[in-house]
Motif scaffolding. Structure first.
Motif, PDB file in Angstrom:
ATOM      1  N   TYR A 139      53.573  45.240  35.232  1.00  0.00           N
ATOM      2  CA  TYR A 139      52.200  44.310  35.067  1.00  0.00           C
ATOM      3  C   TYR A 139      52.457  43.037  35.859  1.00  0.00           C
ATOM      4  CZ  TYR A 139      48.210  41.955  33.096  1.00  0.00           C
ATOM      5  OH  TYR A 139      47.116  41.192  33.006  1.00  0.00           O
ATOM      6  N   GLN A 140      53.522  42.245  35.587  1.00  0.00           N
ATOM      7  CA  GLN A 140      54.029  40.935  36.185  1.00  0.00           C
ATOM      8  C   GLN A 140      54.169  41.207  37.604  1.00  0.00           C
ATOM      9  OE1 GLN A 140      53.995  38.218  34.372  1.00  0.00           O
ATOM     10  NE2 GLN A 140      53.403  39.954  32.741  1.00  0.00           N
ATOM     11  N   SER A 141      54.671  42.183  38.098  1.00  0.00           N
ATOM     12  CA  SER A 141      54.823  42.648  39.644  1.00  0.00           C
ATOM     13  C   SER A 141      53.350  42.815  40.208  1.00  0.00           C
ATOM     14  CB  SER A 141      55.450  43.873  39.772  1.00  0.00           C
ATOM     15  OG  SER A 141      55.737  44.235  41.406  1.00  0.00           O
ATOM     16  N   HIS A 142      52.558  43.373  39.330  1.00  0.00           N
ATOM     17  CA  HIS A 142      51.255  43.671  39.855  1.00  0.00           C
ATOM     18  C   HIS A 142      50.306  42.340  40.059  1.00  0.00           C
ATOM     19  CE1 HIS A 142      47.454  45.585  40.703  1.00  0.00           C
ATOM     20  NE2 HIS A 142      46.755  44.974  39.616  1.00  0.00           N
ATOM     21  N   ARG A 143      50.687  41.400  39.107  1.00  0.00           N
ATOM     22  CA  ARG A 143      50.000  40.045  39.000  1.00  0.00           C
ATOM     23  C   ARG A 143      50.582  39.451  40.389  1.00  0.00           C
ATOM     24  NH1 ARG A 143      50.085  37.774  33.181  1.00  0.00           N
ATOM     25  NH2 ARG A 143      49.011  36.217  34.124  1.00  0.00           N
ATOM     26  N   GLU A 144      51.696  39.454  40.520  1.00  0.00           N
ATOM     27  CA  GLU A 144      52.316  38.497  41.898  1.00  0.00           C
ATOM     28  C   GLU A 144      51.888  39.198  42.961  1.00  0.00           C
ATOM     29  OE1 GLU A 144      54.418  36.474  44.342  1.00  0.00           O
ATOM     30  OE2 GLU A 144      53.945  36.092  42.051  1.00  0.00           O
ATOM     31  N   PHE A 145      51.748  40.738  42.899  1.00  0.00           N
ATOM     32  CA  PHE A 145      51.411  41.358  44.216  1.00  0.00           C
ATOM     33  C   PHE A 145      49.657  41.058  44.719  1.00  0.00           C
ATOM     34  CE2 PHE A 145      49.280  45.760  45.566  1.00  0.00           C
ATOM     35  CZ  PHE A 145      49.665  45.507  46.795  1.00  0.00           C
ATOM     36  N   LEU A 146      48.986  40.672  43.549  1.00  0.00           N
ATOM     37  CA  LEU A 146      47.585  40.231  43.850  1.00  0.00           C
ATOM     38  C   LEU A 146      47.593  38.665  44.406  1.00  0.00           C
ATOM     39  CD1 LEU A 146      45.687  41.522  40.789  1.00  0.00           C
ATOM     40  CD2 LEU A 146      45.827  42.579  42.949  1.00  0.00           C
ATOM     41  N   ARG A 147      48.350  38.093  43.737  1.00  0.00           N
ATOM     42  CA  ARG A 147      48.663  36.539  44.213  1.00  0.00           C
ATOM     43  C   ARG A 147      49.211  36.382  45.673  1.00  0.00           C
ATOM     44  NH1 ARG A 147      50.358  35.664  38.556  1.00  0.00           N
ATOM     45  NH2 ARG A 147      52.561  35.965  39.486  1.00  0.00           N
ATOM     46  N   ARG A 148      50.065  37.303  45.930  1.00  0.00           N
ATOM     47  CA  ARG A 148      50.700  37.245  47.250  1.00  0.00           C
ATOM     48  C   ARG A 148      49.680  37.549  48.471  1.00  0.00           C
ATOM     49  NH1 ARG A 148      54.955  40.166  45.754  1.00  0.00           N
ATOM     50  NH2 ARG A 148      54.330  42.167  46.925  1.00  0.00           N
ATOM     51  N   ASN A 149      48.759  38.441  47.907  1.00  0.00           N
ATOM     52  CA  ASN A 149      47.488  38.909  48.926  1.00  0.00           C
ATOM     53  C   ASN A 149      46.628  38.231  48.760  1.00  0.00           C
ATOM     54  OD1 ASN A 149      48.660  41.612  50.534  1.00  0.00           O
ATOM     55  ND2 ASN A 149      49.712  41.723  48.342  1.00  0.00           N
ATOM     56  N   GLY A 150      46.543  37.185  48.108  1.00  0.00           N
ATOM     57  CA  GLY A 150      45.456  36.427  48.180  1.00  0.00           C
ATOM     58  C   GLY A 150      44.143  36.880  47.586  1.00  0.00           C
ATOM     59  N   VAL A 151      44.462  37.895  46.357  1.00  0.00           N
ATOM     60  CA  VAL A 151      43.208  38.653  45.727  1.00  0.00           C
ATOM     61  C   VAL A 151      42.740  37.572  44.759  1.00  0.00           C
ATOM     62  CG1 VAL A 151      42.276  40.672  44.723  1.00  0.00           C
ATOM     63  CG2 VAL A 151      44.179  40.822  46.303  1.00  0.00           C
ATOM     64  N   ASP A 152      41.388  37.250  45.025  1.00  0.00           N
ATOM     65  CA  ASP A 152      40.471  36.439  43.994  1.00  0.00           C
ATOM     66  C   ASP A 152      40.239  37.274  42.931  1.00  0.00           C
ATOM     67  OD1 ASP A 152      38.853  34.813  42.633  1.00  0.00           O
ATOM     68  OD2 ASP A 152      38.028  33.940  44.338  1.00  0.00           O
ATOM     69  N   PRO A 153      40.433  36.974  41.460  1.00  0.00           N
ATOM     70  CA  PRO A 153      40.034  37.490  40.468  1.00  0.00           C
ATOM     71  C   PRO A 153      38.466  37.983  40.401  1.00  0.00           C
ATOM     72  CG  PRO A 153      41.476  36.131  39.752  1.00  0.00           C
ATOM     73  CD  PRO A 153      41.396  35.801  41.147  1.00  0.00           C
ATOM     74  N   ALA A 154      37.832  37.040  41.116  1.00  0.00           N
ATOM     75  CA  ALA A 154      36.571  37.260  41.217  1.00  0.00           C
ATOM     76  C   ALA A 154      35.888  38.413  42.110  1.00  0.00           C
ATOM     77  CB  ALA A 154      35.788  35.977  41.802  1.00  0.00           C
ATOM     78  N   GLN A 155      36.907  38.826  43.019  1.00  0.00           N
ATOM     79  CA  GLN A 155      36.713  39.861  44.058  1.00  0.00           C
ATOM     80  C   GLN A 155      36.795  41.188  43.252  1.00  0.00           C
ATOM     81  OE1 GLN A 155      39.539  39.271  47.190  1.00  0.00           O
ATOM     82  NE2 GLN A 155      38.386  37.288  47.809  1.00  0.00           N
ATOM     83  N   ILE A 156      37.479  41.375  42.088  1.00  0.00           N
ATOM     84  CA  ILE A 156      37.733  42.517  41.394  1.00  0.00           C
ATOM     85  C   ILE A 156      36.401  42.884  40.545  1.00  0.00           C
ATOM     86  CG2 ILE A 156      39.137  43.688  39.566  1.00  0.00           C
ATOM     87  CD1 ILE A 156      40.741  42.582  42.252  1.00  0.00           C
ATOM     88  N   ASP A 157      36.293  44.300  40.850  1.00  0.00           N
ATOM     89  CA  ASP A 157      35.022  45.054  40.283  1.00  0.00           C
ATOM     90  C   ASP A 157      35.211  45.250  39.164  1.00  0.00           C
ATOM     91  OD1 ASP A 157      32.327  45.645  40.738  1.00  0.00           O
ATOM     92  OD2 ASP A 157      32.656  47.500  41.598  1.00  0.00           O
ATOM     93  N   PRO A 158      34.286  44.656  37.898  1.00  0.00           N
ATOM     94  CA  PRO A 158      34.433  45.244  36.482  1.00  0.00           C
ATOM     95  C   PRO A 158      34.062  46.543  36.363  1.00  0.00           C
ATOM     96  CG  PRO A 158      32.382  43.846  36.890  1.00  0.00           C
ATOM     97  CD  PRO A 158      33.152  43.904  38.020  1.00  0.00           C
ATOM     98  N   LEU A 159      34.711  47.381  35.469  1.00  0.00           N
ATOM     99  CA  LEU A 159      34.404  48.477  35.278  1.00  0.00           C
ATOM    100  C   LEU A 159      34.443  48.988  33.865  1.00  0.00           C
ATOM    101  CD1 LEU A 159      37.159  50.203  37.605  1.00  0.00           C
ATOM    102  CD2 LEU A 159      34.560  49.743  38.241  1.00  0.00           C
TER     103      LEU A 159
END
Length: 271
Positions: free
Chosen positions: A196-216
């Motif tokens: 999970y920590q690696s995933h969060r860093e993965f998103l930060r490293r690729n500039g993925v904005d949490p607002a871009q994530i689709d709620p499911l």
């Protein structure tokens, strides 16, 4: 002669010991050591470095035994429909409850169990969702014959369809991923917290904005997984890795079998 015997045994025992560690570098060193031990054994027996080298290289072709037997005969459905599924027994998957608690401790909510069965091949998914960052998580169990393994997966699906995914899939992955998948592969011995920590860093490293994530919700999680499976099968048919049979199922083509072997070689040298 005794020198050759003891040297070969020493390298072999050391290699097996290195393979028992959970550190990937030591495991790779152990794999290399097995090749060296094979070379030494055949070299000291035959007196020829060519035969020794041939024996060591022969390990690289060992996967073809499984590819030409089990994989070549494998048939899969073109359409995979997930259904609600009861969890496997504690004898089949003794770690399921502990991993579930570990995931829930990170704020994920268990939203359902699903899977599909096909002849002697079975898949089970325990699905989780974390509302705060819209992350999906899954415990994935694959079973075939008397062989089974599990892996953990965390995904964040952007509104443009890109699936940012972190997993610890332990084997060579047998199919090409669709272009919408971005994979952050971790070692199989990583805990869920580490993933999970690696995933969060993965998103930060690729500039993925949490607002871009689709709620499911639960229904959409399962429907998106089904769509991913369909798209992956179609993508691999298009790439020539799979081909359709006369009965409508799919199987590996010769190109696909070569792809599997190449994946094994890539994993062998990946550090």
């Amino acid at each position: 002669m005794l020198f050759g015997v003891f040297l070969t045994l020493g390298v072999g025992v050391l290699s097996i010991g290195l393979r028992s560690f959970q550190n990937s570098y030591l495991q790779k060193a152990g794999a290399l050591g097995i090749l060296v031990a094979t070379y030494l054994a055949v070299y000291f027996i035959s007196g020829s470095w060519i035969w020794g080298l041939a024996a060591a290289v022969g390990w690289l072709f060992l996967p073809w035994l499984e590819i030409l037997t089990r994989i070549r005969a494998l048939r899969l459905p073109k359409e995979k429909q997930l259904r609600p599924k009861s969890p496997p027994s504690s004898d089949t998957f003794p770690a399921l409850s502990d991993i579930t608690r570990e995931i829930e401790d990170e704020g994920f909510v268990h939203v359902g169990d699903a899977g599909w069965d096909w002849e002697d091949y079975r898949q089970f998914f325990r699905l989780f969702y974390r509302e705060e960052d819209r992350a999906q998580a899954a415990i994935c169990l694959n079973e075939q014959h008397d062989f089974s393994f599990y892996y953990l997966r965390i995904s964040s699906r952007a509104r443009d369809g890109t699936a940012w995914t972190t997993w610890n899939y332990p084997l060579s992955y047998g199919l090409k991923l669709t272009p919408l998948f971005r994979i952050n592969r971790q070692r199989a011995d990583r805990s869920f917290w580490q993933l999970y920590q690696s995933h969060r860093e993965f998103l930060r490293r690729n500039g993925v904005d949490p607002a871009q994530i689709d709620p499911l919700d639960e229904e959409r999680i399962e429907s998106e997984m089904e769509k991913d499976l369909r798209d992956q099968i179609a993508h691999n048919i298009h790439k020539g890795v799979l081909k359709q049979t006369a009965t409508g199922d799919v199987k590996y083509s010769w190109r696909g079998m070569i792809y599997l072997w190449c994946q094994f070689l890539v994993d062998l040298v990946r550090l």
